[in-house]
Design an enzyme around this catalytic site. Structure first.
Site, PDB file in Angstrom:
ATOM      1  CG  ASP A  56      -1.878   1.086   1.337  1.00 25.12           C
ATOM      2  OD1 ASP A  56      -2.405   0.996  -0.030  1.00 25.12           O
ATOM      3  OD2 ASP A  56      -2.004   1.605   2.259  1.00 25.12           O
ATOM      4  CB  THR A  89      -1.745   5.964  -2.303  1.00 26.09           C
ATOM      5  OG1 THR A  89      -1.710   4.643  -2.177  1.00 26.09           O
ATOM      6  CG2 THR A  89      -2.879   6.496  -1.406  1.00 26.09           C
ATOM      7  CB  THR A  90       0.747   2.983  -5.820  1.00 22.42           C
ATOM      8  OG1 THR A  90       0.839   2.506  -4.490  1.00 22.42           O
ATOM      9  CG2 THR A  90       2.671   2.790  -6.233  1.00 22.42           C
ATOM     10  CG  ASP A 382      -6.853   1.133   0.468  1.00 23.39           C
ATOM     11  OD1 ASP A 382      -7.234   1.847   1.453  1.00 23.39           O
ATOM     12  OD2 ASP A 382      -5.719   0.759  -0.075  1.00 23.39           O
TER      13      ASP A 382
HETATM   14  P1  ADP Z   1      -2.465   2.520  -6.245  1.00 23.84           P
HETATM   15  O1  ADP Z   1      -2.204   2.478  -4.922  1.00 23.84           O
HETATM   16  O2  ADP Z   1      -2.212   3.535  -7.254  1.00 23.84           O
HETATM   17  O3  ADP Z   1      -3.910   1.882  -6.308  1.00 23.84           O
HETATM   18  P2  ADP Z   1      -2.232  -0.458  -7.133  1.00 23.84           P
HETATM   19  O4  ADP Z   1      -0.907  -1.163  -6.735  1.00 23.84           O
HETATM   20  O5  ADP Z   1      -3.374  -0.718  -6.607  1.00 23.84           O
HETATM   21  O6  ADP Z   1      -1.829   1.080  -6.867  1.00 23.84           O
HETATM   22  O7  ADP Z   1      -2.419  -0.717  -8.628  1.00 23.84           O
HETATM   23  C1  ADP Z   1      -3.449   0.102  -9.296  1.00 23.84           C
HETATM   24  C2  ADP Z   1      -3.263  -0.105 -10.871  1.00 23.84           C
HETATM   25  O8  ADP Z   1      -3.261  -1.400 -11.226  1.00 23.84           O
HETATM   26  C3  ADP Z   1      -4.277   0.655 -11.670  1.00 23.84           C
HETATM   27  O9  ADP Z   1      -3.826   1.373 -12.714  1.00 23.84           O
HETATM   28  C4  ADP Z   1      -5.377  -0.620 -11.915  1.00 23.84           C
HETATM   29  O10 ADP Z   1      -5.779  -0.416 -13.393  1.00 23.84           O
HETATM   30  C5  ADP Z   1      -4.221  -1.665 -12.322  1.00 23.84           C
HETATM   31  N1  ADP Z   1      -4.584  -2.964 -12.309  1.00 23.84           N
HETATM   32  C6  ADP Z   1      -5.343  -3.680 -11.296  1.00 23.84           C
HETATM   33  N2  ADP Z   1      -5.625  -5.018 -11.835  1.00 23.84           N
HETATM   34  C7  ADP Z   1      -5.115  -4.911 -13.059  1.00 23.84           C
HETATM   35  C8  ADP Z   1      -5.104  -6.199 -13.970  1.00 23.84           C
HETATM   36  N3  ADP Z   1      -6.037  -7.432 -13.719  1.00 23.84           N
HETATM   37  N4  ADP Z   1      -4.331  -5.892 -15.013  1.00 23.84           N
HETATM   38  C9  ADP Z   1      -3.956  -4.773 -15.358  1.00 23.84           C
HETATM   39  N5  ADP Z   1      -4.060  -3.713 -14.410  1.00 23.84           N
HETATM   40  C10 ADP Z   1      -4.392  -3.953 -13.315  1.00 23.84           C
END
Ligand code: ADP
Ligand code: MG
Length: 544
Positions: A56, A89-90, A382
């Site tokens: 996170d 957040t990332t 979240d």
């Molecule tokens: P954040 O803290 O920004 O939410 P995450 O590690 O949760 O970071 O990653 C979010 C990103 O991962 C988003 O751009 C989302 O669209 C992408 N994402 C989630 N699931 C998938 C998937 N199955 N394939 C590709 N991208 C994905």
């Protein structure tokens, strides 16, 4: 003329900008590798030796012992994002870092920071309007779609392994606390939802329960633990002898006096219990302590008593039972109690408390160890925020970089209409957005360059939902594949990333009372040594 103290330091113009850019870059580098479902976790050890394992973004940045003013500004982006939407957040921090990286190239070409900031601002406003244009309106009661939104926000987190079960829990929980307003809009009241955690069982055994769950034992074994239609009293005052003045001492000269003193104490406790009994209470949940003797009296009266209930749990009980929390045992009345059903799970040592109106629900998160439960709780929190936002806002987007590539393409067209040097900044902004699909594919071990080329051409051909499915490595309609994000989170991520980048860009002079160019102080005990030391230029490169 010398106007500054001996220890103070000043960095100006290009040096100041460089100092800031590298600090910002260090922060975004620190979280990038966690982006997306294939992102890795980080293990953080604080100066006390406590371990947190997480993916996170905001948790990582908060746990890192960062001692650099610019880096802290970037971390605020993550905190704003977490407060506003609970997810993304990332993404927000990575985009902020990439914006500054690209800005540095523009500054090197002697483009003035003001022009860069202006261009970034234009691009951010344009992009947010386009998000609204691309976003799809959904039916806020569509459980399948909400399930996708919840699962997307959980991917890559500890909650991932059981994401189907947990996402289902989240969606049902949100639906329980959603009410449809008169104007047809859906309002989610998260105050009616509580999270309780318990270690020892598998995550898949997590449950959604109506009412409150109190993880406590009765103060005495003889007390009743299952009570239907009980009168429940909530109390935030101890049931103990009131201490006399802190300094007052009691001098006892004879056995009689001692007996007298003890009798008085006994009397006082007896009276307190009688007061409670007089309200008709069958159960007391007390936030503070309960004296042994009072416990004994309560047990004899057949009243269930629970002490040292967490403040947050007591507040939640108040919501569930639709009552008040009494603050003075010596001034109680029947009106202080409320009806409720209490039952006991002996195996898990939990109380379940339900109110007659059945408002309020608890998610009971289970996991094998504390670390597992903590990370699950972050993931579920979240997801709750994200699903709540989706229900109340109703707009969603295709994820996996689809929205970022679409925005980048629209921004490049828009750039043609922007005059002067701002145009270059708008283009730089478009490039920065493409960081998301690039990092998603890098983290999945895929060929980022090829995929970006393919993604761009899919979007040029009008395929707005084309994104990267990191599990297949293919470019697909990610919305159809269930990778669905909220529009609001994306708007907020762009707004706060831009704001932070512009805040940093505006600085051309850093005046510090302390030394800027040395390592930050090592955390005590040295356990967190690797995390600390971002205190200055020297420390930043090697911080991660
Ligand atoms: P954040 O803290 O920004 O939410 P995450 O590690 O949760 O970071 O990653 C979010 C990103 O991962 C988003 O751009 C989302 O669209 C992408 N994402 C989630 N699931 C998938 C998937 N199955 N394939 C590709 N991208 C994905
Ligand atoms: Mg996320």
């Amino acid at each position: 003329m010398v106007i500054m103290g001996e220890d103070s330091q000043r960095v100006k113009d290009k040096d100041a900008q460089e100092f800031n850019m590298s600090a910002a870059r260090a922060v975004s580098d620190a979280v990038r590798s966690t982006l997306g479902p294939k992102g890795m976790d980080k293990m953080l050890v604080n100066s006390m030796g406590d371990v947190t394992i997480t993916n996170d973004g905001v948790t990582i940045l908060q746990e890192m012992d960062i001692d650099n003013p610019t880096a802290e500004m970037i971390i605020e982006v993550a905190e704003t994002q977490e407060d506003e939407v609970g997810d993304g957040t990332t993404t927000a921090v990575s985009i902020a870092g990439e914006l500054l990286d690209n800005a540095e190239d523009l500054l090197d070409q002697d483009i003035h920071a003001t022009a860069v900031m202006k261009g970034f601002q234009l691009a951010s406003e344009f992009a947010r309007d386009e998000i609204d244009d691309v976003a799809e309106e959904i039916d806020p009661t569509d459980a399948d779609l909400l399930q996708n939104v919840a699962e997307t926000s959980m991917t890559g987190k500890g909650a991932e392994l059981e994401k189907e079960v947990l996402a289902d829990l989240v969606v049902r929980a949100i639906q329980q606390v959603t009410v449809e307003a008169n104007d047809g809009s859906h309002v989610v009241d998260l105050a009616n939802l509580n999270i309780e955690t318990q270690t020892g069982r598998a995550a898949a055994e997590s449950e959604l329960l109506s009412g409150a769950v109190i993880d406590k034992d009765p103060v005495q074994d003889e007390m009743p633990t299952t009570l239907d239609d009980a009168d429940v009293l909530l109390l935030d005052e101890p049931i103990e002898v009131e201490e006399a003045d802190a300094d007052a001492s009691v001098s006892i000269d004879s056995p009689d006096q001692l007996q007298n003193f003890l009798d008085r104490e006994e009397q006082e406790l007896r009276e307190k219990v009688d007061q409670i009994k007089a309200t008709g209470a069958d159960a007391v949940f007390c936030q503070k302590g309960i004296d042994d003797l009072a416990q004994h009296y309560l047990a004899k009266e057949g009243i269930l008593a629970v002490r040292r209930v967490k403040k947050s749990d007591l507040r939640f009980l108040k919501n569930v039972l639709d009552t008040t929390i009494a603050t003075d045992v010596d001034d109680l009345s029947e009106a202080d109690t409320a009806k409720g059903d209490i039952s006991r799970d002996e195996e898990d040592e939990l109380f379940y408390v339900e109110g007659p109106e059945a408002h309020g629900a608890t998610i009971l998160i289970r996991g094998s160890t504390d670390h597992v439960v903590d990370e699950l709780e972050r993931g579920i929190n979240d997801a709750l925020d994200v699903v709540a936002t989706t229900v109340s806002d109703g707009r969603v987007l295709a994820g996996g970089g689809a929205i970022e590539v679409e925005l980048a393409s629209r921004l490049r067209n828009y750039a043609d209409s922007v005059s002067g040097r701002e145009q270059l900044a708008v283009e730089a902004y478009a490039d920065a957005l493409e960081l998301v699909p690039r990092v998603l594919s890098e983290n999945a071990g895929l060929d980022a360059i090829d995929l970006l080329v393919d993604l761009r051409s899919a979007h040029e051909a009008g395929d707005t939902r084309a994104g990267l499915n990191v599990f297949t490595g293919e470019i697909e309609d990610t919305f159809e594949q269930g990778v669905v994000e909220t529009a609001h989170a994306k708007e907020q991520a762009l707004a706060s990333a831009t704001e932070a980048a512009n805040l940093v860009l505006k600085i051309d002079d850093i005046i510090s009372a302390g030394d800027l160019s040395t390592e930050g102080e090592e955390p005590e005990g040295g356990a967190g040594g690797g995390m600390g030391g971002m205190g200055g230029m020297g420390g930043m490169g090697g911080a991660m």
